[in-house]
Scaffold this motif. Sequence first.
Motif, short mmCIF file in Angstrom:
data_model
loop_
_atom_site.label_atom_id
_atom_site.label_comp_id
_atom_site.label_asym_id
_atom_site.label_seq_id
_atom_site.Cartn_x
_atom_site.Cartn_y
_atom_site.Cartn_z
N LEU A 76 0.84 -1.35 0.17
CA LEU A 76 0.07 0.01 0.07
C LEU A 76 0.99 1.23 0.08
CD1 LEU A 76 -2.93 1.19 0.36
CD2 LEU A 76 -2.39 1.17 2.84
N GLN A 77 0.56 2.34 -0.87
CA GLN A 77 1.39 3.48 -1.00
C GLN A 77 0.33 4.71 -0.66
OE1 GLN A 77 3.19 3.18 -4.77
NE2 GLN A 77 4.95 2.12 -4.00
N GLY A 78 0.95 5.49 -0.10
CA GLY A 78 0.22 6.95 -0.05
C GLY A 78 0.84 8.02 0.15
N GLY A 79 0.36 9.16 -0.01
CA GLY A 79 1.06 10.44 0.13
C GLY A 79 0.24 11.73 0.36
N TYR A 80 0.66 12.78 0.73
CA TYR A 80 0.09 13.85 0.71
C TYR A 80 0.97 15.23 0.58
CZ TYR A 80 -2.57 17.85 2.80
OH TYR A 80 -3.26 19.11 2.85
N ASN A 81 0.52 16.12 -0.18
CA ASN A 81 1.46 17.30 -0.70
C ASN A 81 1.02 18.60 -0.39
OD1 ASN A 81 3.74 16.24 -2.88
ND2 ASN A 81 1.82 14.90 -3.14
N TYR A 82 1.72 19.58 -0.02
CA TYR A 82 1.11 20.90 0.34
C TYR A 82 2.09 21.84 0.21
CZ TYR A 82 -1.29 24.48 3.09
OH TYR A 82 -1.75 25.59 3.32
N THR A 83 1.52 22.77 -0.73
CA THR A 83 2.39 24.17 -0.98
C THR A 83 2.07 25.23 -0.06
OG1 THR A 83 1.81 23.66 -3.42
CG2 THR A 83 2.89 25.78 -2.79
N PHE A 84 3.31 25.54 0.52
CA PHE A 84 3.04 26.57 1.56
C PHE A 84 3.36 27.89 1.08
CE2 PHE A 84 5.41 22.93 3.56
CZ PHE A 84 4.62 22.60 4.47
N SER A 85 3.83 28.28 0.06
CA SER A 85 3.89 29.65 -0.55
C SER A 85 4.16 29.69 -2.08
CB SER A 85 5.08 30.63 0.26
OG SER A 85 6.36 29.91 -0.16
N ARG A 86 3.59 30.82 -2.63
CA ARG A 86 3.78 30.91 -4.08
C ARG A 86 4.16 32.56 -4.39
NH1 ARG A 86 1.15 27.21 -7.42
NH2 ARG A 86 0.51 28.95 -8.90
N PRO B 227 -5.35 22.88 -6.10
CA PRO B 227 -5.25 23.32 -4.66
C PRO B 227 -3.78 23.21 -3.93
CG PRO B 227 -5.71 20.90 -5.01
CD PRO B 227 -5.97 21.76 -6.32
N ASP B 228 -3.61 23.90 -2.78
CA ASP B 228 -2.52 23.94 -2.26
C ASP B 228 -1.95 22.54 -1.72
OD1 ASP B 228 -2.16 26.70 -2.73
OD2 ASP B 228 -2.93 27.11 -0.84
N GLY B 229 -2.86 21.69 -1.35
CA GLY B 229 -2.77 20.55 -0.59
C GLY B 229 -3.66 19.33 -1.04
N TYR B 230 -3.14 18.33 -1.21
CA TYR B 230 -3.69 17.18 -1.94
C TYR B 230 -2.99 15.88 -1.48
CZ TYR B 230 0.02 17.43 -5.47
OH TYR B 230 1.34 17.51 -6.12
N TYR B 231 -3.98 14.74 -1.60
CA TYR B 231 -3.36 13.31 -1.20
C TYR B 231 -3.32 12.48 -2.39
CZ TYR B 231 -8.07 11.92 -0.72
OH TYR B 231 -9.43 11.57 -1.19
#
Length: 783
Positions: A605-615, A630-634
């Motif tokens: 099983l694989q999973g992840g979550y990404n989030y952009t703090f600033s642009r 979106p700034d955050g997604y999984y």
Amino acid sequence: MKQLILLSFILLNATWINAQNTKEYSVAILGDEYIHETDSILNRLKAEIKSVVSQEATIVFKEKYFLMNQLNQENAKENYQTVVNSDDVDLILSFGSLNNFVIAQNKAFPKPVILFGVINDDFIEFPEGQNTSQVKNLTYILTPKSYKEDLSEFKEMYPYNKVGIIVDEYLTEIYPVKNTLDNILGEIKSEYKLIPISSIDELDAQLEDVDAVYISGGLYFSKQEKQRMIDRINNRNLPSYTSLDEEFSFLGVLFNTQPVNELDQFFRRIALNIEAAVLGSDLSDLPIYLDVETKLLLNIETSFKINFPLKYSFLIKTNIIGNAKNLPYKENYYLDNFVYQLLEKNLSLKASKFDINLAKQEVKLANSQYLPNLSTSVTGSHIDPDLAEVSNGSNPEYTTSGNVNIEQLLFSEQASGNIKIQKTLAAASQENYNAVEKDAILDAGITFYNALIAKANYLINDENLRVTRKNFEIAKQNYSAGQTGKGDVLRWRSELALATQNIVNAYTNYIQSMHAINQLLNNPINYKIDIKHSLVDENTEDQFDYKGLIMLIDDPILRGKLLTYLEKIAIENAHELKSLQFNIEASERSAKLYQRSKFLPTIALQGGYNYTFSRDGKGSTYPTGIVGAPDGYYNIGVQLSLPIFNQNQRSLNRQKSLIQQQQLNIQKENTETLIKKNVNDIVYTILNLYTNIELSKLTTKTAKESLELMQISYSNGAIGITSLIDAQQAYFQAQQQQASAGYNFYLSLLQMERILSYYFFLNPDEENQSFIQNLQTYLLTNN
């Protein structure tokens, strides 16, 4: 018949007439102080005098003329005047330093005076070549006793820097002790400290700055006071030397120079001098020097106690006294507590134990493949502004972002198989360690029993040296009496040198064996220890019935059953077989792994979550009307993989595992065969050694009795030297064989216990009784 009666009458009549003509001769005895040996010494002296002089006079010793001055100079003067002025005293015997000093001050001697006893040659000066007193009615009996000779020999044996010289305080008042010692120590080139004492309590403070002690005082102390004095010296590890009395050696003085047969020579010279006086000779013409052969006594117990650096070359001229068994030690080991400490402290075992820990870590590593793998990262980026501007907000000029990823293995034949394999290998590692531990116990036991044999040989050689020296003394006495030739004396001197070398070698081997034990226990190499075997040295109760085992082994019918049972137990308990079996199981599991991994997929099983703090910067905003990401997604997913062909490695590894199985099975079969052989061999070895023990006991007893008889016969001149030497060698060889047979028997029992992988002395009594009960049941129920 009438002629015989007449002859007897004439002889009896002549004896009666001679007795009537024998004159009475009174002897007075003056001494310094009464000691507990005084009565026995005087009784021997009186008997010798009467025996020698009986043909010329009847010697009388009146109690009132046996006077002691109690170490008081005035008393000494009064005692002398009392016997000089007495009409019924014919001759004066004076002994003791104080009496001799007081009497020697007189210029004339109305009555014959014999001065003898404790007086050093250093304090009496005669012109060179003068061998008589040349003073009317006065003679001395002087031996070569001197400070100079004693201190020179002491320094040769121990190169002291500053020696403390203990003297009786009263002597410093009458003799020039300090001036004499100044001259002597000046020649010897050593410092000294004069220690006058009248009480033991004065001694401690005066021993602070010396590195050796010469004892010339304390002769008149009580035995308890002498012991206290010597103990205080030894407790400071100070080498000591004296020439006062042999008793000092038995109380603990390290070295002691003593004349050989001193009293007998003294008594005979005194008796002959009195005989000369009775016959009318003037004492001034009698020789004053008495040449005596000296012997050097070494207290072996004291040597060990104070850690004295003994020169082996001196052993050739020493008479060893003290019990060589009484070796000083800080810790005493029997086999059981020795092994317990070995298991706790041995560095080799500690190192081997890490193999178990490493195997356990391998199991944990294998299990960890089913643990989640969680990772995170943070990223900051900068891209070309022109590129960012045309990206329509998807790639800003400046960006900071982070992500978290997780991976969880759900199923893997490789991981599951590896866990089981590592667990099996860990169990094999534990059995390997158990085997190493039991081997270490056996190796330590071999070292322990070899040390016991070395100790026994040392003690046997110590006794051999003493017996050789005794026989050497007998040979010298026989030579003096004309019973044997000089060749016997020279042969025994040679035997004495050989015996001395043997004890040096034996002691060296013993010390080296102690070093080996200390090394096994991780002790300091020179740590003082002693070793004993309770069944041999202390005759303790045998917890395991070894004699009962011997009876079973000796019975031809029961022996076969016993061997079968012991083979069964040895195979069941063998850690080597258990380890091989675990390795076989691991190999079997490895073969299954490579076979099953062809068909069983790996699921994760694989999973992840990404989030952009600033642009920021160009391209950081989306054009109007466009909705950006979106700034955050999984994300989450399941991965399934099945390798179809991996260079044929699975098949090759499986074949390799099968070959390993065959190899391990053959090793297991060979090990079982070897165990059975070892069981049979050790059983017959035990039976043989037990027989040797019984025979060696009988041989030793017979050889000892033979030696004692030979010594008596040789002393009487009935046999030659060769017969006595042969008897002595036979006795000590028998002793060595008995010691070796005894300890080798118990070592063989230990080897049997190793083969059985069951040490009786390390297991509780109930387990040992259970073992014996099972054996008895097997013997009764199996035909």
